[in-house]
Write a protein that holds these residues in place. Structure first.
Motif, short mmCIF file in Angstrom:
data_model
loop_
_atom_site.label_atom_id
_atom_site.label_comp_id
_atom_site.label_asym_id
_atom_site.label_seq_id
_atom_site.Cartn_x
_atom_site.Cartn_y
_atom_site.Cartn_z
N GLY B 162 0.80 -1.22 0.00
CA GLY B 162 0.00 0.00 0.00
C GLY B 162 0.83 1.27 0.00
O GLY B 162 0.29 2.37 -0.13
N GLU B 163 2.15 1.14 0.12
CA GLU B 163 3.02 2.31 0.10
C GLU B 163 2.98 2.94 -1.31
O GLU B 163 3.05 2.24 -2.31
CB GLU B 163 4.43 1.83 0.43
CG GLU B 163 5.41 2.90 0.80
CD GLU B 163 6.78 2.28 1.05
OE1 GLU B 163 6.92 1.53 2.04
OE2 GLU B 163 7.68 2.52 0.22
N VAL B 164 2.86 4.26 -1.34
CA VAL B 164 2.72 4.94 -2.63
C VAL B 164 3.83 5.94 -2.82
O VAL B 164 4.18 6.68 -1.88
CB VAL B 164 1.35 5.68 -2.69
CG1 VAL B 164 1.29 6.59 -3.93
CG2 VAL B 164 0.20 4.69 -2.71
N ILE B 165 4.46 5.95 -4.02
CA ILE B 165 5.25 7.11 -4.42
C ILE B 165 4.59 7.65 -5.67
O ILE B 165 4.00 6.89 -6.45
CB ILE B 165 6.75 6.78 -4.67
CG1 ILE B 165 6.91 5.66 -5.70
CG2 ILE B 165 7.44 6.42 -3.38
CD1 ILE B 165 8.35 5.43 -6.11
N GLY B 166 4.65 8.96 -5.87
CA GLY B 166 3.97 9.50 -7.03
C GLY B 166 4.27 10.97 -7.21
O GLY B 166 4.86 11.61 -6.33
N ARG B 167 3.89 11.49 -8.33
CA ARG B 167 4.26 12.85 -8.67
C ARG B 167 3.29 13.40 -9.71
O ARG B 167 2.74 12.64 -10.50
CB ARG B 167 5.69 12.84 -9.22
CG ARG B 167 6.35 14.16 -9.32
CD ARG B 167 7.83 13.93 -9.56
NE ARG B 167 8.44 15.08 -10.21
CZ ARG B 167 9.68 15.11 -10.66
NH1 ARG B 167 10.45 14.03 -10.54
NH2 ARG B 167 10.17 16.19 -11.22
N LEU B 177 -0.49 12.41 -13.78
CA LEU B 177 -0.22 11.75 -12.50
C LEU B 177 0.49 10.44 -12.79
O LEU B 177 0.05 9.64 -13.62
CB LEU B 177 -1.53 11.46 -11.76
CG LEU B 177 -1.43 10.47 -10.58
CD1 LEU B 177 -0.59 11.04 -9.45
CD2 LEU B 177 -2.82 10.10 -10.07
N ARG B 178 1.62 10.25 -12.12
CA ARG B 178 2.27 8.94 -12.18
C ARG B 178 2.45 8.46 -10.75
O ARG B 178 2.85 9.24 -9.88
CB ARG B 178 3.64 9.03 -12.86
CG ARG B 178 3.59 9.64 -14.26
CD ARG B 178 4.80 9.23 -15.07
NE ARG B 178 4.75 7.80 -15.31
CZ ARG B 178 5.82 6.99 -15.32
NH1 ARG B 178 7.01 7.46 -15.10
NH2 ARG B 178 5.67 5.69 -15.52
N LEU B 179 2.15 7.23 -10.50
CA LEU B 179 2.34 6.71 -9.14
C LEU B 179 2.69 5.23 -9.18
O LEU B 179 2.38 4.53 -10.14
CB LEU B 179 1.10 6.96 -8.28
CG LEU B 179 -0.12 6.06 -8.43
CD1 LEU B 179 -1.04 6.26 -7.25
CD2 LEU B 179 -0.86 6.38 -9.70
N ARG B 180 3.36 4.83 -8.11
CA ARG B 180 3.65 3.41 -7.94
C ARG B 180 3.08 2.98 -6.60
O ARG B 180 3.29 3.64 -5.59
CB ARG B 180 5.16 3.15 -7.94
CG ARG B 180 5.48 1.65 -7.91
CD ARG B 180 6.96 1.38 -7.67
NE ARG B 180 7.30 1.68 -6.28
CZ ARG B 180 8.54 1.70 -5.81
NH1 ARG B 180 9.56 1.48 -6.61
NH2 ARG B 180 8.79 1.97 -4.54
N ILE B 181 2.35 1.87 -6.59
CA ILE B 181 1.74 1.35 -5.37
C ILE B 181 2.35 0.00 -5.07
O ILE B 181 2.35 -0.89 -5.93
CB ILE B 181 0.21 1.18 -5.54
CG1 ILE B 181 -0.41 2.47 -6.06
CG2 ILE B 181 -0.44 0.74 -4.24
CD1 ILE B 181 -1.84 2.31 -6.56
#
Lengths: 303, 261, 315, 589
Positions: B162-167, B177-181
């Motif tokens: 569930g940890e998210v990085i994004g920008r 929007l780009r994100l990694r979950i």
């Protein structure tokens, strides 16, 4: 002494037999062969157990036991696969889950487990594993602020001051029952030594009692402000124990290699360096022998 | 490096052969896939279908890593799109992802697991009730769906799940929007490991308005990296859950630095 | 046409012929490039059913004491044909095989040298042990029947970097990293031939499945300082000057910069697959395939770094 | 990633603005709705089984009599359903049934929805379990609860999951606690007044038992009641968490700070009595195991707590084993029944005694042994409600100095209990309790030195021993009034499954040997048996559908018994694992 001598000769004979006769036709390749073939030594260590085995910020398993596992693997010419395992209710369970049988949920066993007690009586009761390569003597110590340490009378001191312990440990039970329970109400429980030391640093308790390595690691940079040393623990059979490795019974060749590799690590001071990396002072184990139960049920010990 | 962005549309246009519209009826499947009729029936139902090259499906011709095949689907040339469906025809699990674009462009970037060489197809539903379909074939070594996720091999996956990085990137008239979950995205095809995947993701703005919605299925690659083009916003809230009900919640916002940092 | 170019043309022709015959023959022809020093050039292609995986350069040095072999090729068959080719040149025994790094096209011929010492850097040995079977599987898929009977043979000897005197040749064993986690180069100081392995590609796009671009670029700087007369790249033709080093460096720099900037601009991986590259880069052999593979290898980490710059609040 | 309080708040705000709860509720239309009124009337309704205990009071009695002593011989399988996969082990569940759908949980936190007519699977939910769970006593699950259009169950990684009955999609999910700290959840949830009531299992040490109430619709916490004195309870008014009074009185029955880690886990399910409007929840043994370290009664370990569902406060308690030194958990169910105009409740404890309480106030009305051998106490003083101890307690390990194991004492029952988790049944027709009992004792000794996590430890050793050569298990019909055993059925292996009784004059229970058996409720005569292929440790149910009465029971050997060594293990080691559900009805011919 004669008996011990006899045992030594007996054990040596067994050992030489094992060394000389490679696997016969219907024997499976030895654990050591398989390890060499795969190139991986799988070592079980406890999870969440600083300073011995825990995860760093990047999620890697680090710590004294993890480093020793890697050093042993290197000596065997293979790489280490470290398996961080949860502690079950007793060491017997851990040995069953991780060394000789595997947990009933699956996952199999590791080739080697570290941080197992190295003790003759214990070995006698756990005859499905071979105990080898003692590498450290753990000891119950008390950390108090410098100045108190020198003349510490536990009964007197702890009937006034609060002492932190880790729940459900020897130290915990000892202090709860020592002096007929006189200091029972002064014992403060924490889920681990790190939290107990943190409470001491905050001044909430006056002392922390527990294993030396865990306390020294938790004290960290403030080690100089505290005195750490053993206390008299009247009535207790032992306040220290040796730690070693366990392999499944039958894997004698592996046991031999691990023993040799560990001796080498000790002689090269690699062990004390590893401990120093985790701010723990290295304590030599009291025994450096192979403890195993031979087929006749006797305990053999040899140098 | 401005030129990258400038060149991008050109490059993408070149990758599309023409704007020709094939009527599906009587027209052969441009990818000549044996599964097409089945897929059409089970996934698109009775609605009319056309093959339409205006939908861009970008993916490598040959998958270097069958666990992580990058795909970008862009149907914005069609104008309004009410649903976007992506499927991999020769995967054991066909449906990959569904999008309700809502306020967002009908565009989505992601990575998938493929089991073998397969057509990867995108179908976009326009308000007139017509499915527009395009796709391309990805050749692959296989094994992507029946290999345990890397996360599963790592006993610690649960702690980072569930940890998210994004920008966010502002572009002309839209915010990318780009994100990694972090999520194992287990397909359930590996013995002993049940299907475990992110189900749904809602993208909302600060006022709670829903900007877009995604439904993810088992073939989406482990630790999904997703790309959407949303209306211009300074912050986007991602809310969702996996099929075990584990929540995914994050706010991704524009300000890179703040005094409190 | 320089003599070197001529031999590569011949080699290529030989290739086509052997394919046309339909025989499983790599048509290996050792080329004498310096005294006692031979190379076998592979095709500047991707693995396929025609080339049988022979896209790699291997080599050997015939010293007074015996033969030193550098890399064993992509299959058991290649290894055997390499041994046969050596046998046609010299009757001297083979002393040792070096594996320069873990990649399958360099090590899957080891079987033919199984009884001999096979040496590699420690990390390479670990890598082959852990991933060798995986490589072998994918080579079967890519090169088909050429791979028949091939299995992984793990090197038996750990290379310590340093000098080695053998049969009148002074070999410098140089440990590098960047292309993989451990890349062995062998500089024959007696002849001035540098076997640069896959640290250097010539006329062909470098491959990156285990690459660390930063390390690789640093290593290339160090490599350019070496004193050599002739450089044998892992892939591509043998060259006399530092051109191939420059070429490799240019490509890696471009790749690194392009991927970082694409990530900084929020491009998806699928978008990055369609690159905007200058002609000098685009012109390298198998550029399209290798570039796409590199994106798969490298972009996820680069992209994650870019995404971490964003501001995310989570409970 | 550093998260400042400010950031956290902003996320909360965003969530609030978005009008979405932490768990996003997904599509799932509700055809079949289970109301609280239906659940409260479950015991009387015959067309469904909505709750653990076949009624909140836990009687496991059905008024159905289509299957009866006269025709039970004609019981034949209607269908069977496999839980599939490699995942077998103990199947301890009680299925629930509503509107032609059965919901049954299986080992490894799985839940199946099955068409009751055809036995065909409708959907399946496999909970993805993290690696590193170390459940103490097998990977069991005891059942699900129905509420509204939801089916709610707990998982081995200490979560509660609510699924839509029609689709199996997650409606909400709540975390009970951290599985890494040893928590898990295996009991069936209880639905009371639109709340889900649960406890916590596992967590051998450092854990405090507690009973929690959540909104059954959303999973939001309503109150928390810790089970050890000194701990603050909490109640939620709207979204606001408020203190709700300390449990008991701090340090009244615990020394030092030991109440902070006092155990009393609430790992079994509870029951609810709508007549007194009380939740009855059992609590486990106190920690640490060595009773010498914690002089005092150690409240509220080994007790039944009666909790007011509205206030979350303890109305009364009854403690079965004060200062427990034998690991006699008090978690067994309290079954409400009325007799002679009195509101009573029955409880068969691990410690060997059967207790009859006045369920309005917790006063002891009667207590008597239901097993043949009880060493630790002579009886229970009906005036004080306290046991009359014999002094057979394990010694203090700290007192053994010579390094040898201390004096071995033998004590019955063993720590696995005269009766363990497996629920008994009560028939208002016969006015008898049907108790699945086991006759076993244990050798117990102290060890001056054992090891835990590689460190020295003062421990204890034990070996469980059968008391008789020919049987361990005994299904006993117990008269709560007289304390007499009216009849008994002896079983070679220990009984580990639930019991059910019906108006048809029948008592059903399963055996580890694989049989589901039916007995005459009055005489104990065995009237019917069926071999299911693996040990039966699940709980049978019965319901009526299209005019026919059905019986269902899960089959699959496992649970705690095979995990423990000693002589008992020899008796059960030949039993095979399995994982299936069997459904029976009367043969047409």
């Amino acid at each position: 002494m004669y008996r011990i001598k006899e045992l030594l000769i007996f054990a040596a004979a067994i050992a030489s037999l094992m060394l000389q006769s490679p696997a016969t036709a219907d024997e499976e390749p030895s654990a050591l062969d398989r390890i060499r073939e795969r190139g991986v030594l799988e070592v079980a260590v406890y999870n969440d157990f600083p300073p011995f085995s825990f995860r760093d910020e990047r999620g890697r398993i680090v710590g004294i036991d993890a480093d020793i596992a890697r050093a042993l693997a290197k000596s065997l010419g293979v790489s280490a696969a470290i398996r961080a395992v949860g502690a079950d209710e007793s060491m017997e369970d851990d040995l069953r889950n991780n060394v000789w049988k595997g947990h009933y949920l699956g996952g199999g066993v590791a080739d080697l487990m570290l941080h197992v007690p190295y003790d003759g009586a214990f070995a006698e009761e756990n005859d499905r594993v071979i105990f080898v390569a003692p590498y450290y003597r753990e000891q119950i110590v008390v950390a108090v602020e410098k100045g108190v340490g020198a003349s510490l009378d536990p009964l007197d001191y702890f009937s006034r001051e609060k002492v932190g312990v880790e729940l459900d440990t020897l130290t915990d039970f000892y202090l709860l029952s020592a002096y007929n329970g006189k200091i029972r109400n002064q014992v403060v429980h924490f889920s681990n030594i790190g939290k107990a030391v943190a409470a001491m640093k905050r001044g909430e308790i006056a002392a922390v009692a527990g294993p030396r390595s865990e306390i020294e690691f938790a004290l960290g940079d403030l080690a100089d402000s505290y005195a750490v040393g053993p206390i008299r623990m009247p009535g207790l059979r032992t306040s220290g124990w040796d730690l070693g490795a366990a392999v499944k019974k039958g894997n004698s060749a592996l046991a031999e290699e691990v023993e040799k590799a560990m001796t080498q690590l000790r002689q090269q001071s690699s062990l004390s360096k590893i401990f120093a990396n985790y701010r723990s002072s290295y304590q030599l184990p009291s025994q450096t022998k192979l403890v195993g139960v031979e087929s006749n049920g006797r305990i053999s010990q040899r140098d | 490096m401005k030129r990258l962005i400038h060149h991008l549309p050109l490059v993408l246009t070149l990758s599309c052969t023409s704007n020709a519209l094939y009527a599906e009826q009587g027209q052969a499947d441009p990818l000549d896939s044996t599964m097409w009729q089945d897929m059409r029936r089970t996934l698109l139902g009775d609605a009319p279908v056309v093959f339409d090259d205006r939908i861009r499906v970008l993916a490598p011709g040959d998958a270097e890593d069958s666990m992580n095949v990058p795909v970008l689907v862009d149907a914005s040339a069609l104008g309004e799109v009410t649903r976007l469906l992506v499927f991999a025809e020769l995967n054991p699990i066909h449906k990959v992802l569904e999008m309700e674009p809502l306020k967002a462009k009908p565009l989505v970037g992601f990575r998938i697991k493929v089991q073998q060489a397969t057509p990867i197809r995108a179908a976009a539903l326009t308000p007139d009730g017509m499915w527009h379909v395009a796709g391309r074939i990805v050749d692959a070594a296989g094994g992507g769906c029946t290999v345990p996720s890397l996360g599963s091999g790592n006993s610690d996956w649960a702690s980072r799940m569930g940890e998210v990085i994004g920008r966010l990137w502002s572009g002309k008239g839209s915010t990318r929007l780009r994100l990694r979950i972090m999520h194992p995205m287990d397909t359930g095809l590996v013995p002993g490991i049940p299907a475990f995947h992110i189900d749904q993701l809602d993208f909302l703005d600060a006022s709670g308005e829903r900007l877009s919605r995604l439904f993810l299925y088992e073939p989406v690659a482990e630790n999904p990296v997703l790309t959407l083009d949303l209306p211009q916003r300074d912050s986007v809230t991602v809310l969702g859950a996996d099929n075990n009900g584990n929540p995914i919640e994050a706010i991704i916002s524009k300000e890179i630095r703040e005094a409190e940092l | 046409m320089t003599p070197l170019q001529r031999v590569s043309v011949i080699a290529f022709w030989f290739f086509i012929v052997s394919y046309a015959w339909g025989a499983r023959d790599y048509g290996l022809k050792p080329l004498l490039i310096a005294p006692d020093t031979y190379v076998l050039l592979g095709a500047n292609e991707h693995f396929n059913f025609r080339n049988g995986g022979n896209i790699v350069n291997t080599g050997f040095i015939v010293t007074d004491e015996g033969v030193i072999v550098i890399d064993s090729g992509p299959s058991r068959l290649y290894g055997e044909q390499l041994r046969a080719a050596i046998g046609r040149i010299t009757e001297r025994p083979i002393l040792k095989l070096f594996n320069t790094h873990l990649h399958p096209d360099h090590i899957l011929g080891n079987q033919a040298f199984e009884k001999l010492p096979i040496a590699a850097l420690a990390t390479t040995i670990d890598g082959i042990r852990e991933q060798g079977e995986l490589f072998n599987d994918s080579m079967y898929r890519l090169a088909g029947a050429w791979m028949a009977g091939t299995r992984v043979v793990v090197p038996t000897e750990t290379v310590r970097p340093g000098s080695l005197e053998i049969g009148g040749h002074r070999l410098q064993l140089i440990a590098m990293k960047g292309h993989s986690h451990a890349d062995l180069m062998i500089l024959d100081q007696t002849t001035g031939v540098l076997f640069a392995a896959d640290m250097v590609f010539h006329g062909r796009t470098p491959t990156t499945p285990h690459a660390d671009l930063g390390q690789w670029l640093d290593a290339l700087d160090a490599l350019a300082e070496l004193d050599f007369k002739l450089l044998v790249p892992g892939h591509g033709s043998v060259v006399e000057d530092r051109r191939s080093i420059e070429q490799t460096r240019d490509y890696l720099r471009w790749l690194n910069a392009y991927l970082h900037e694409a990530a900084e601009q929020g491009m998806t991986m699928a978008e990055v697959l369609q690159p905007d590259a200058p002609p000098s880069i685009r012109g390298l052999a198998v550029f399209k395939e290798e570039y796409q593979r590199s994106v798969t290898h490298l972009y996820p980490a680069i992209e994650a770094r870019a995404l971490r710059q964003g501001r995310v609040v989570q409970e | 990633m550093m998260i400042s309080p400010h950031r956290t708040k902003s996320l909360r705000k965003a969530l609030a603005v978005a009008g979405l709860s932490a768990a996003v509720a997904f599509a799932g239309t509700a055809n079949a709705r289970t109301t609280q009124a239906e659940i409260d009337g479950d015991a009387a309704s015959t067309g469904d089984v909505l709750s653990w205990g076949m009624g909140q009071q836990g009687q496991r009695y059905s008024p159905l009599k289509k299957i009866n002593t006269g025709n039970v011989k004609k019981l034949v399988p209607a269908w069977s359903f496999s839980f599939g996969g490699e995942k077998q082990r103990g199947q301890e569940a009680q299925p629930v049934v509503k509107d032609g759908k059965m919901f049954v949980t299986a080992s490894y936190s799985r839940l199946y929805a099955i068409d009751t007519e055809t036995g065909q699977e409708l959907w399946q939910y496999d909970h993805r379990l993290p690696d590193g769970i170390l459940p103490c006593c097998d990977v069991v699950n005891r059942g699900a609860a129905l509420y509204d259009d939801l089916v709610i169950f707990g998982t081995l990684d200490a979560r509660i999951v609510a699924l839509h009955q029609d689709t199996g999609k997650v409606a909400w999910r709540a975390k009970i606690d951290d599985y890494k700290a040893g928590y898990s959840f295996t009991a069936a949830p209880l639905i009371v007044k639109d709340m889900v009531i649960t406890g916590v299992s596992g967590g051998e040490f450092g854990v405090i038992g507690r009973v929690e109430a959540r909104d059954a619709k959303t999973g939001k916490l309503r109150w928390i009641r810790p089970s050890v004195e000194g701990h603050m309870g909490y109640i939620w008014k709207g979204d606001k968490k408020m203190e709700n009074g300390v449990t008991g009185k701090t340090n009244a029955s615990w020394p030092g700070d030991m109440w902070k880690t006092g155990g009393a886990a609430t790992w079994q399910g509870g029951t609810y009595d709508h007549e007194t409007d009380l939740i009855f929840y059992g609590t486990g043994n106190p920690a640490p195991w060595n009773a010498h370290l914690r002089p005092g009664d150690n409240l509220y370990s080994t007790s039944t707590l009666a909790i007011d569902p509205d206030s979350g406060k303890i109305a009364w308690h009854y403690q079965y084993t004060p200062n427990d030194g034998w690991d006699y958990d008090g978690v067994n169910e309290l079954v409400s029944y009325n007799q002679g105009g009195e509101k009573l409740a029955g409880h068969a404890d691990r410690n060997g005694f059967f207790y009859v309480l006045d369920r309005t106030n917790g006063k002891l009305k009667n207590a008597f042994p239901f097993v043949n051998k009880i060493d630790w106490a002579k009886g229970v003083d009906l005036k004080t409600g306290r046991p009359l101890e014999t002094g057979v307690r394990p010694g203090d390990p700290a007192k053994s100095k010579d390094g040898k194991k201390g004096e071995v004492i033998f004590v019955a029952p063993s720590f696995l209990g005269a009766k363990n988790w497996m629920p008994m049944a009560y028939s208002p027709d016969t006015e008898l309790f049907y108790v699945p009992a086991n006759e076993w004792g244990m050798d117990l000794w102290n060890e001056p030195i054992t090891y835990k996590k590689g460190a020295a430890y003062l421990g204890a050793g034990f070996t469980i021993k059968p008391l008789n050569d020919d049987y361990i298990g005994a299904l006993r019909a117990v008269d709560p009034k007289s304390g007499k055993i009216v009849w008994e059925y002896k079983n070679n292996a220990p009984l580990w499954g639930g019991v059910m009784t019906t108006a048809g004059g029948l008592v059903f229970t399963g055996t580890p040997e694989g049989y589901l058996k039916a007995f005459d409720a009055k005489s104990g005569k065995e009237l019917w048996k069926f071999q299911t292929g693996s040990g039966v440790v699940g709980c049978p149910i019965t319901w009526e559908q299209d005019g026919e009465q059905y019986i269902a029971v899960p089959s699959g050997w496992g649970g705690a018994v095979p995990l423990w060594g000693g002589d008992v293990a020899k008796k059960v080691k030949y039993l095979n694992q399995g994982g299936s559900l069997w459904v029976f009805k009367l043969s047409d011919v």
